[in-house]
Design a protein around this motif. Structure first.
Motif, PDB file in Angstrom:
ATOM      1  N   HIS A 163       0.840  -1.201   0.000  1.00 47.02           N
ATOM      2  CA  HIS A 163       0.000   0.000   0.000  1.00 47.02           C
ATOM      3  C   HIS A 163       0.873   1.247   0.000  1.00 47.02           C
ATOM      4  N   GLU A 210      -2.815  -1.922  -9.085  1.00 47.98           N
ATOM      5  CA  GLU A 210      -4.058  -1.144  -8.954  1.00 47.98           C
ATOM      6  C   GLU A 210      -5.210  -1.998  -8.430  1.00 47.98           C
ATOM      7  N   GLU A 260      -7.047  -1.651  -6.104  1.00 45.31           N
ATOM      8  CA  GLU A 260      -8.228  -0.890  -5.656  1.00 45.31           C
ATOM      9  C   GLU A 260      -9.291  -0.800  -6.742  1.00 45.31           C
ATOM     10  N   THR A 313      -1.667  -1.489  -4.239  1.00 48.50           N
ATOM     11  CA  THR A 313      -2.770  -0.520  -4.227  1.00 48.50           C
ATOM     12  C   THR A 313      -2.370   0.819  -3.631  1.00 48.50           C
TER      13      THR A 313
END
Ligand SMILES: [Zn+2]
Length: 337
Positions: free
Chosen positions: A33, A124, A126, A153
């Motif tokens: 993250h 990605e 998310e 993400t």
């Protein structure tokens, strides 16, 4: 490349991942993250390469490191390793159930070709729809022993709590300025004074620092922005509007442009408060900084910095470019003598 020793900063993540490799306690799912360009993909690739390396070096007291020479390392480096799968998606802004099915579920039960692990890397993450996440969840809950999922993400908020709770979450940290400096000067051969400016804009983000360092427009943007800020109090409205046309006509990245302006006014504020030029980013422009710092008051400079922030927000939410910039430049003109 990419190897663990080449990761700049991110000490905690490096330690966690290399101790997982050293002890064999590798989680089935990791979430990397961090903001865009913070190096998530590089670390994920380094981890994957090291996990699969045939001759991983584990000298006592040092971190495990991929040999960078074996067949597996060569395949990993060229992104042709059959046991490292990059999950693709068909639509640019969403990762749907079909993408998860095609990219992961249809192959995850097939044993690795040549390694102990089979690694799926999803960038990605998310962008996964809730349905896609639920489809993936079943596999993360009961994965085959060899499967490792690396989800990259910039926003954990977009991920379901049930997914998050099944993953080891690794948060990217800002890279310390001295590490960025060493990297830019030694690895990217950036001249020292330019490196300082890149570091100021990067705010701990290596990718941003690199992008600034390698942006050929950067010098042009810098020159243009500085000349605007030095002269704006003497310019009339039509001259300001012309400058505005120039900026958009040159195709400059307006965010870079506004960043440079923000750093300039932060310098002025800092100099006004400390009269110390050693910590200024634009040290080479000291006489202009001194002049503005003397003739403008704190409230005015702070208002300009605030207006720069507002302009960035407006442009992000697609408010009209010319209107936003016109408002900004008039605010600057009003508050700077
Ligand atoms: Zn190797």
């Amino acid at each position: 490349m990419p190897r663990f020793s080449e990761i700049v900063g991110q000490k905690d993540i490096k330690e966690e991942l290399s101790s997982a490799i050293a002890t064999g306690h590798v989680s089935h799912a990791y979430i990397f993250h961090g903001e865009p360009r913070s190096g998530k993909e590089f670390i994920a690739r380094a981890f994957a390469q090291t996990l699969l390396c045939e001759k991983v070096a584990e000298a006592e007291g040092t971190l495990p490191e991929a040999c960078d020479e074996c067949h597996s390392c060569a395949q990993a480096k060229s992104r042709n390793h059959p046991d490292i799968i990059y999950v693709q998606h068909n639509k640019p802004n969403t990762i749907g159930v079909d993408d998860v099915r095609e990219g992961i579920l249809e192959t995850v039960q097939i044993k690795p070709y040549s390694s102990q692990y089979k690694i799926y890397i999803m960038e990605e993450a998310e962008k996964m729809t809730p349905q896609a996440q639920n489809a993936l969840l079943k596999t993360i809950e009961e994965p085959p022993a060899y499967a490792v999922f690396l989800l990259l993400t910039s926003s954990t908020e977009a991920l379901l709590p049930t997914v998050l709770s099944r993953c080891t979450v690794l948060n990217m940290m800002p890279v310390p300025d001295e590490d960025l400096r060493r990297y830019l000067i030694n690895e990217e051969n950036v001249p020292e004074n330019r490196a300082e400016i890149c570091i100021a804009f990067a705010r701990g983000n290596l990718g941003r620092a690199k992008a600034f360092a390698n942006n050929e427009d950067f010098e042009k943007i810098r020159t243009n922005a500085l000349s605007l800020m030095k002269n704006i109090s003497r310019m009339d409205t039509s001259e300001i509007m012309n400058t505005l046309k120039e900026i958009s006509g040159a195709g400059f990245d307006i965010n870079d442009y506004l960043d440079i302006m923000a750093v300039w006014y932060r310098d002025i504020l800092l100099f006004k408060a400390t009269h110390d030029m050693n910590h200024l980013i634009f040290r080479d422009e000291i006489s202009s900084i001194q002049k503005v710092a003397q003739s403008s008051d704190y409230e005015g400079i702070e208002e300009i910095i605030q207006a720069l922030d507002t302009a960035k927000c407006r442009l992000r939410s697609m408010v009209d470019y010319e209107l936003t910039m016109e408002l900004l430049l008039l605010t600057i003109k009003e508050n700077q003598d």
